[in-house]
Design a protein around this motif. Structure first.
Motif, PDB file in Angstrom:
ATOM      1  N   VAL A 138       0.919  -1.260  -0.052  1.00 13.18           N
ATOM      2  CA  VAL A 138      -0.067   0.234   0.067  1.00 13.18           C
ATOM      3  C   VAL A 138       1.000   1.133  -0.031  1.00 13.18           C
ATOM      4  CG1 VAL A 138      -1.766   1.368   1.231  1.00 13.18           C
ATOM      5  CG2 VAL A 138      -1.809  -1.139   1.359  1.00 13.18           C
ATOM      6  N   TYR A 179      -8.414   0.445  -5.756  1.00 16.34           N
ATOM      7  CA  TYR A 179      -8.476  -1.198  -5.726  1.00 16.34           C
ATOM      8  C   TYR A 179      -8.809  -1.552  -7.245  1.00 16.34           C
ATOM      9  CZ  TYR A 179      -9.061  -1.085  -0.527  1.00 16.34           C
ATOM     10  OH  TYR A 179      -8.819  -0.873   0.594  1.00 16.34           O
ATOM     11  N   ALA A 196      -7.894  -1.376   3.721  1.00 15.21           N
ATOM     12  CA  ALA A 196      -6.436  -1.434   3.753  1.00 15.21           C
ATOM     13  C   ALA A 196      -5.967  -0.269   4.202  1.00 15.21           C
ATOM     14  CB  ALA A 196      -6.133  -2.081   2.375  1.00 15.21           C
ATOM     15  N   GLU A 234       0.838  -1.598   4.895  1.00 20.34           N
ATOM     16  CA  GLU A 234       0.496  -2.814   4.861  1.00 20.34           C
ATOM     17  C   GLU A 234       0.855  -3.572   3.415  1.00 20.34           C
ATOM     18  OE1 GLU A 234      -3.641  -4.455   6.326  1.00 20.34           O
ATOM     19  OE2 GLU A 234      -3.842  -2.675   5.233  1.00 20.34           O
ATOM     20  N   VAL A 270      -0.813  -6.194   0.691  1.00 18.42           N
ATOM     21  CA  VAL A 270      -2.054  -7.078   0.474  1.00 18.42           C
ATOM     22  C   VAL A 270      -1.851  -8.011  -0.606  1.00 18.42           C
ATOM     23  CG1 VAL A 270      -3.750  -5.227   1.734  1.00 18.42           C
ATOM     24  CG2 VAL A 270      -3.130  -5.357  -0.732  1.00 18.42           C
ATOM     25  N   ASN A 289      -5.731  -9.125   3.220  1.00 23.34           N
ATOM     26  CA  ASN A 289      -4.885  -8.351   3.891  1.00 23.34           C
ATOM     27  C   ASN A 289      -3.872  -9.309   4.819  1.00 23.34           C
ATOM     28  OD1 ASN A 289      -6.052  -8.967   6.429  1.00 23.34           O
ATOM     29  ND2 ASN A 289      -6.699  -6.714   6.853  1.00 23.34           N
ATOM     30  N   CYS A 313     -10.441  -7.604   2.136  1.00 21.25           N
ATOM     31  CA  CYS A 313     -10.609  -6.082   2.158  1.00 21.25           C
ATOM     32  C   CYS A 313     -11.844  -5.768   0.940  1.00 21.25           C
ATOM     33  CB  CYS A 313      -9.264  -5.390   1.686  1.00 21.25           C
ATOM     34  SG  CYS A 313      -8.030  -5.752   3.038  1.00 21.25           S
TER      35      CYS A 313
END
Lengths: 138, 138, 138, 138
Positions: free
Chosen positions: C10, C26, C68, C72, C74, C96, C102
């Motif tokens: 991220v 996304y 999210a 992080e 993912v 995640n 998510c």
């Protein structure tokens, strides 16, 4: 010197978790200011591209003074800072509704052929642009 | 001087109608390089923010040399170009798989309190960061 | 059914002032997942475009379950949800590091000629792609 | 039913190498349309957030009909498609200057407390919003 003014409404998507506009977005707003300046002096960047000439950025510089935030409307002032027949440098100032300077900046550009990315002379290949840029530059 | 290397896969959404990466995205890649450098020297920017300290960009400069394109993987090299206890300037170089330099750049940062955006001294408030930055700077 | 897995770190620029990833990103991650799936099954989207065939999105759907956040990493799971020789629908799940979903989503695509944006039959014009898509679809 | 209309000038940075607006940007334009609708019915999303209530997206759906391109100005029509006191679904239509529908879409939202991301009832916690949403919904 001719100064173009573009109103930009700050978008939610342009904020980051600092709660302010992410610094990369001012670069996008500069481009918006440039598009408007070009339109106001009687040209059209989209048409120039359709005719096979691109004007990529060669250098960019931004100084961040005061954060812009969601819900605000700012003004992007754009002008021709330097022009020598081959390269153009635009100057920018982003100002909020209280008159505070949010950022100042500059971007440099050349013109290239779409197919080859080979540089061309604005003075020779785009004489009409040349004439106007000479007139309006700082 | 410590140099951090971050692999970045060029995303389709990062291209523009010139057929190359839009110039604003390199600014985002620099941020990614910075995050990695900070992690590699043992700190965590997300945690610092959670503790109430932000590190906004005060200046950014990018020179575009060679366009990056979709499908490529580039490397963002990041290092501490200057550090004086209050301000940090990071240097960047984006290199493609042929070893060509796509862009070079620099970003300057200070540290501020999250609530007030008031500047703080890294040397005094973040002595552990200070020590490491002194060591790894150019 | 073949499922491709793409790690995505991220980015700070992807957050918004809610302190979470802005929902538009996304959609960009799905595209990244799609690029990887295509590569893993032996094809190359960039080359297909270079040969004059584009695959624009015709529909997209995203359901947001759990935000999210910056810092992080993912995983984007991508698979072929439906395929009929003309249209492809990809399914997505972003997960995640705690295993929480998510977002889930789907995107539909057709293939068109670059010059005209006229739809083409994948089955007829891209028989090798057709064969593999028939094999790996859900 | 109340329909809000927002003019959006297509930005160069919003295009991709297909030569059209990248599909993720319509999601950003929807958000802009939503902000305007809220303003036009007498509320202010930025203020609501400042008072500790967020309205994250729970679902989004977009159908792409006709590509928008750089240099164009499009109109984002936004309305309240559904509302039940807890959830709001906004409907969208993006129309170009020739009257062609570029995309249609829908986004669903709930309201949550900023600190906890716990859902709240709009009917109970925001009675003034409730009243207006009941009036203007489709």
């Amino acid at each position: 010197m001719f100064i173009s003014e573009t109103k930009v409404e700050v978008r939610y998507a342009e904020t980051d978790q600092m709660g302010i506009v992410h610094h990369s977005n001012y670069v996008v707003w500069f481009e918006l200011g440039r598009t408007h300046l070009i339109k106001e002096i009687g040209f059209n960047y989209a048409e120039m591209e359709a005719e096979g000439i691109l004007s990529p950025v060669t250098d960019i510089q931004v100084s961040y003074k005061h954060p812009a935030t969601y819900g605000e409307e700012v003004i992007v002032k754009t002008w021709v800072e330097r022009y020598d027949g081959i390269r153009v440098a635009y100057g920018y100032e982003v100002i909020n509704s209280k008159g505070q300077i949010c950022v100042t900046g500059e971007s440099s550009h050349c013109c290239v052929k779409k197919d080859t990315f080979r540089p061309i002379s604005i003075k020779k290949q785009l004489p009409e642009w040349h004439e106007v840029y000479e007139k309006i530059k700082k």
